[in-house]
Design an enzyme around this catalytic site. Structure first.
Site, PDB file in Angstrom:
ATOM      1  N   TYR A   1      -2.007  -0.880  11.100  1.00 10.01           N
ATOM      2  CA  TYR A   1      -1.676  -0.673   9.241  1.00 10.01           C
ATOM      3  C   TYR A   1      -0.942  -0.407   8.974  1.00 10.01           C
ATOM      4  O   TYR A   1      -0.081  -1.504   8.441  1.00 10.01           O
ATOM      5  CB  TYR A   1      -3.300  -0.837   9.040  1.00 10.01           C
ATOM      6  CG  TYR A   1      -3.010  -1.443   7.616  1.00 10.01           C
ATOM      7  CD1 TYR A   1      -3.272  -2.513   7.129  1.00 10.01           C
ATOM      8  CD2 TYR A   1      -3.449   0.330   6.876  1.00 10.01           C
ATOM      9  CE1 TYR A   1      -3.006  -2.603   5.665  1.00 10.01           C
ATOM     10  CE2 TYR A   1      -3.402  -0.501   5.329  1.00 10.01           C
ATOM     11  CZ  TYR A   1      -3.349  -1.059   5.575  1.00 10.01           C
ATOM     12  OH  TYR A   1      -3.079  -1.443   3.727  1.00 10.01           O
TER      13      TYR A   1
ATOM     14  N   LYS B   1       1.958  -3.188   7.105  1.00  6.75           N
ATOM     15  CA  LYS B   1       2.985  -3.604   6.122  1.00  6.75           C
ATOM     16  C   LYS B   1       4.026  -3.432   5.329  1.00  6.75           C
ATOM     17  O   LYS B   1       4.457  -3.241   4.801  1.00  6.75           O
ATOM     18  CB  LYS B   1       1.640  -2.902   4.699  1.00  6.75           C
ATOM     19  CG  LYS B   1       0.196  -3.609   5.288  1.00  6.75           C
ATOM     20  CD  LYS B   1       0.096  -4.368   4.339  1.00  6.75           C
ATOM     21  CE  LYS B   1       0.174  -4.699   2.762  1.00  6.75           C
ATOM     22  NZ  LYS B   1       0.147  -6.348   2.428  1.00  6.75           N
TER      23      LYS B   1
ATOM     24  N   THR C   1       0.616  -1.084  -0.253  1.00  7.13           N
ATOM     25  CA  THR C   1       0.584   0.075  -0.272  1.00  7.13           C
ATOM     26  C   THR C   1       1.331   1.375  -0.113  1.00  7.13           C
ATOM     27  O   THR C   1       2.284   0.985   0.511  1.00  7.13           O
ATOM     28  CB  THR C   1      -1.170  -0.413   0.924  1.00  7.13           C
ATOM     29  OG1 THR C   1      -1.722   1.465   1.534  1.00  7.13           O
ATOM     30  CG2 THR C   1      -0.587  -0.134   2.658  1.00  7.13           C
ATOM     31  N   ASP C   2       0.051   2.288  -0.645  1.00  3.97           N
ATOM     32  CA  ASP C   2       0.989   3.583  -0.576  1.00  3.97           C
ATOM     33  C   ASP C   2       0.622   3.955   0.995  1.00  3.97           C
ATOM     34  O   ASP C   2       1.788   5.222   1.186  1.00  3.97           O
ATOM     35  CB  ASP C   2      -0.096   5.087  -1.464  1.00  3.97           C
ATOM     36  CG  ASP C   2      -1.084   4.623  -1.193  1.00  3.97           C
ATOM     37  OD1 ASP C   2      -1.748   3.921  -0.389  1.00  3.97           O
ATOM     38  OD2 ASP C   2      -1.806   5.794  -1.582  1.00  3.97           O
ATOM     39  N   GLU C   3       0.179   3.618   2.141  1.00  6.18           N
ATOM     40  CA  GLU C   3       0.133   4.286   3.842  1.00  6.18           C
ATOM     41  C   GLU C   3       1.721   3.908   3.981  1.00  6.18           C
ATOM     42  O   GLU C   3       1.601   4.836   5.133  1.00  6.18           O
ATOM     43  CB  GLU C   3      -0.973   3.250   3.621  1.00  6.18           C
ATOM     44  CG  GLU C   3      -2.222   3.685   3.882  1.00  6.18           C
ATOM     45  CD  GLU C   3      -3.456   3.350   4.093  1.00  6.18           C
ATOM     46  OE1 GLU C   3      -3.112   3.275   5.462  1.00  6.18           O
ATOM     47  OE2 GLU C   3      -4.619   2.913   4.129  1.00  6.18           O
TER      48      GLU C   3
END
Length: 360
Positions: free
Chosen positions: A162, A166, A136-138
């Protein structure tokens, strides 16, 4: 015939990917779908493939190392596409341990399973084997509102349990590539939307609530910005990275569709009014009055935006679906699958929804 091992294939992006791959390659491929069927994994998403001899479903948890080893031992796996993850920020704030277990330990088990199956006595790997880790870009943190983009070289700065889990899983994959020259790639995508998305995420939640005349919860001032990517475009990008991407590289997959959350909510209301027949009684309550601002999420990142320059240059991928078209496709799918929405929003979902939004 290539055999693909897809983890989390009963979830939102995974099920769309499996459908995309069979549409593209037909009976030239075989897919083994491994999913633990937690709340977000839904067998209904792939019901149309149950009779397909090239599709196999295995109910297993990626945290179960022996189950994963067994799958590799019994099948000659050519490609791994690793979607399986806990993915909702709100849930991670309430229960970080589950995210660390699934996203970190589960990824480690997948890496070890593939490494044991593919590694040759001299430490090299069998020809043609590839592992793709979907992230993810997060993991990059948050951007300022006045500009800038996430690139593959952007330092990691995760802010939620989260995104931290990741980021940890990304670093494990990077470590295996660097230490063992393990044949892998990482993709970091922006926010996906489209069919089969579980209604804890913004777009299906707003569609479902709006059609029922329920309030539309919006965090904070609603001006948090996300880059929206139609799920089929993402699936195409994943396939192209596996076939054309350079081994050991990371590719960012973004939609170039930056919008504030409040914009998304208003677009959905307007699009629903446009798509529903004039005589449909649900049109009457589809106004902005349904919008209800709730207490902001803890540590809420302000803006995400991906620059997909590298994947365009090296792989030839670009986002094909404009948001205005993608949201209509998405809403049309939910119109045609209201029974699916009724099934997934019963029982445990109601408890989760009440816990997350009511009284905030």
């Amino acid at each position: 015939m290539k055999t693909y091992l897809v983890t989390g294939g009963a979830g939102f992006i995974g099920s769309n990917y499996i459908h995309y791959m069979f549409r593209k390659y037909g009976d030239a491929i075989r897919i083994i779908n491994v999913d633990a069927l937690t709340y977000a994994g839904n067998p209904e998403n792939l019901a149309d493939l149950e009779e397909n001899p090239n599709y196999t479903f295995v109910k297993a948890d990626i945290c179960d190392a022996e189950a994963i080893r067994k799958i590799f031992a019994e099948n000659e796996i050519d490609r791994v596409v690793h979607f399986a993850a806990e993915s909702h920020v709100d849930r991670s704030i309430k229960d970080p341990a589950v995210f660390v277990k699934t996203n970190v330990l589960g990824t480690l088990n997948m890496l070890n399973g593939a490494k044991e199956a593919w590694e040759l006595p001299d430490g090299s790997f069998k020809e043609g084997k590839k592992f793709l880790h979907v992230s993810t870009d997060e993991v990059y943190g948050s951007l300022s509102e006045d500009g800038g983009y996430f690139y593959e070289t952007t330092p990691y700065d995760p802010h939620s349990p989260y995104s931290a889990s990741k980021a940890s899983s990304d670093f494990l994959v990077k470590a295996y590539m660097d230490t063992y020259r393990f044949p892998a790639n990482i993709t970091n995508c922006s926010n996906n939307y489209g069919p089969y998305q579980f209604p804890e995420k913004l777009i299906p939640l707003i569609i479902n609530n709006a059609l029922q005349g329920k309030t539309l919860p919006v965090y904070g001032d609603g001006k948090n910005v996300r880059d929206w990517l139609f799920v089929e475009d993402h699936c195409k990008g994943i396939d192209m990275v596996q076939e054309k991407g350079k081994l050991f590289e990371t590719y960012n997959i973004g939609g170039h569709n930056e919008k504030q959350n409040i914009e998304i909510v208003k677009i959905i209301i307007d699009t629903l009014r446009e798509m529903l027949p004039e005589e449909d009684p649900r049109r009457e309550h589809l106004t902005y009055d349904l919008i209800h601002y709730v207490t902001d999420r803890k540590g809420h990142d302000r803006r995400y935006a991906i620059a997909p320059d590298k994947i365009k240059a090296e792989v030839g991928w670009y986002p094909e679906t404009k948001f205005e078209d993608g949201i209509k496709k998405t809403i049309a799918w939910y119109f045609d699958h209201q029974d699916w929405m009724e099934h997934v929003t019963s029982g445990a979902y109601q408890s989760y929804y009440a816990d997350m939004y009511e009284g905030r």
